[in-house]
Design a protein around this motif. Structure first.
Motif, PDB file in Angstrom:
ATOM      1  N   ILE A   1      -6.291   1.270   4.351  1.00 33.75           N
ATOM      2  CA  ILE A   1      -6.417   0.118   3.458  1.00 33.75           C
ATOM      3  C   ILE A   1      -5.473  -1.006   3.891  1.00 33.75           C
ATOM      4  O   ILE A   1      -5.778  -2.188   3.729  1.00 33.75           O
ATOM      5  N   ALA A   2      -4.346  -0.618   4.531  1.00 35.01           N
ATOM      6  CA  ALA A   2      -3.443  -1.640   5.076  1.00 35.01           C
ATOM      7  C   ALA A   2      -4.151  -2.427   6.180  1.00 35.01           C
ATOM      8  O   ALA A   2      -4.039  -3.663   6.241  1.00 35.01           O
TER       9      ALA A   2
ATOM     10  N   THR B   1      -3.434   5.118   3.218  1.00 31.15           N
ATOM     11  CA  THR B   1      -2.463   4.012   3.216  1.00 31.15           C
ATOM     12  C   THR B   1      -2.657   3.125   4.443  1.00 31.15           C
ATOM     13  O   THR B   1      -2.725   1.895   4.335  1.00 31.15           O
TER      14      THR B   1
ATOM     15  N   GLN C   1      -6.633  -4.772   4.572  1.00 32.72           N
ATOM     16  CA  GLN C   1      -5.955  -5.890   3.919  1.00 32.72           C
ATOM     17  C   GLN C   1      -5.406  -6.871   4.946  1.00 32.72           C
ATOM     18  O   GLN C   1      -5.456  -8.080   4.757  1.00 32.72           O
TER      19      GLN C   1
ATOM     20  N   GLN D   1       0.816  -1.218   0.000  1.00 34.69           N
ATOM     21  CA  GLN D   1       0.000   0.000   0.000  1.00 34.69           C
ATOM     22  C   GLN D   1       0.848   1.265   0.000  1.00 34.69           C
ATOM     23  O   GLN D   1       0.349   2.362  -0.251  1.00 34.69           O
TER      24      GLN D   1
ATOM     25  N   SER E   1      -8.934   1.560  -3.381  1.00 33.76           N
ATOM     26  CA  SER E   1      -9.164   1.271  -1.960  1.00 33.76           C
ATOM     27  C   SER E   1     -10.659   1.130  -1.685  1.00 33.76           C
ATOM     28  O   SER E   1     -11.098   0.207  -0.990  1.00 33.76           O
TER      29      SER E   1
END
Ligand code: C5P
Length: 357
Positions: free
Chosen positions: A170-171, A167, A174, A137, A304
């Motif tokens: 979305i990290a 960042t 994930q 990301q 995202s």
């Protein structure tokens, strides 16, 4: 996208994880390409080439329809629309490679994407899927950095804050998706990971370089695309043609040459393989459209949000559980999107981008 390795794909064993953006041609296992294998395996190198060929075909058809007429008259005559020229192969080749084509500039993102895609594959071999997805990301930030450096964009502090939040958000999303042991545990990433003597440092270096190249390739493409009047479809044709050179030479010929000679180019192709190839091709075309009509930074927000939307859809369609981490991560992404969309407090950030190369 992707690198060269023989992939096993049988309809019963292969499952793709949600948003495994690292691997558009998912498979259940890898094996050295030199060993003899039954022909129900397909070669990723050929799938990469096929996806480029499909994009090339689509872009060629659209470009020819846009630019050329097939009537008797040309340049404003009765055969086609006013700006259309009469078609000839020589004219098309001149558009692609002639002195005004700037084709050399498109060879750069083609090579960068080629290296980036292979580094992604190297990274998933050495990192666990969660670590890979989380670290990958960083490309959101490298893309923003290259947009500032190469396009002369200026981003206010709150926009940078929004990008950092995106960042992280979305990290987190994930991380959540990849850590849950699921019935579809044979993701290509984990398969690759378990079959390789993992060296996390190699994985981290690979993913870091992949992030840098992703940002650089995307912004370079944007700069060339927006720096001239040339059609998006012409630019994409150039990109595909330049991507086919390393794809065919290094992939199909050097890495998988023996296997191709033994079992053929289309060995192991089934409906799923074609579906993955089509998704990859359509995805690439969509990326190009997004870059043309928006930009690479907004693409980061769009992808995202699409990850979150597809997870929410999985909640309704499949047995996907919405966890606390997913909720926190998606809230951060939504807030970051809102923050990025707000007008800057002090004046409006300079959007006069310099696209000339
Ligand atoms: O991970 P990242 O966002 O950099 O990936 C972008 C993807 O879009 C790459 O796989 C690249 O091959 C593809 N692409 C494309 N056509 C373009 C630009 C990017 O197929 N014009």
């Amino acid at each position: 996208v992707m690198s060269y390795s023989r992939r096993t794909r049988t309809a019963s064993t292969t499952t793709a994880t949600e948003d495994d953006s690292s691997d558009p041609f998912p498979s259940s296992s890898d094996a050295p390409s030199s060993s003899p294998h039954p022909p129900q395996q397909y070669l990723v190198s050929t799938a990469v080439v096929m996806s480029e060929l499909i994009k090339l075909l689509v872009c060629t058809v659209v470009y020819i329809r846009q630019e050329y007429s097939f009537g008797k008259t040309s340049a404003g005559g009765g055969g086609g629309r006013p700006h259309q020229r009469s078609f000839s192969l020589a004219a098309l080749l001149r558009d692609l490679f002639g002195p005004d084509s700037s084709c050399a500039k498109m060879s750069v993102p083609a090579v960068l994407y080629f290296v980036q895609n292979n580094l992604q594959y190297l990274a998933v071999q050495h990192l666990d899927p969660a670590t890979f997805q989380v670290t990958y990301q960083m490309k959101i930030l490298t893309t923003a950095l290259f947009s500032v450096l190469m396009l002369g964009r200026s981003l206010s502090r709150s926009k940078w804050m929004a990008l950092v939040l995106l960042t992280f958000g979305i990290a987190i999303v994930q991380m959540d998706g990849k850590q849950k042991p699921s019935s579809s545990s044979s993701s290509s990433s984990s398969a690759a990971h378990t079959q390789t003597a993992a060296q996390p440092l190699i994985g981290l270096v690979a993913v870091t370089i992949a992030c840098i190249l992703s940002g650089l390739a995307g912004v370079w493409f944007e700069k060339v695309l927006k720096g001239s009047q040339a059609s998006l479809f012409l630019r994409n044709m150039q990109l595909c043609l330049f991507s086919l050179i390393p794809g065919l030479f290094f992939g199909v010929f050097l890495m998988d040459g023996a296997a191709v000679r033994q079992h053929g180019f289309f060995q192991g192709y089934d409906a799923w393989t074609w579906a993955a190839i089509l998704c990859q091709a359509i995805g690439g075309l969509i990326v190009a459209l997004v870059v043309k009509y928006a930009d690479n930074i907004l693409k980061g927000f769009a992808t995202s949000l699409s990850i979150i939307l597809s997870s929410v859809a999985s909640f309704f369609i499949f047995d996907f559980k919405l966890t606390l981490m997913f909720t926190i991560g998606s809230s951060v992404v939504l807030y970051a999107t809102h923050l990025y969309g707000l007008p800057d407090k002090v004046g409006i950030a300079k959007r006069a981008a310099s696209y000339s190369m």
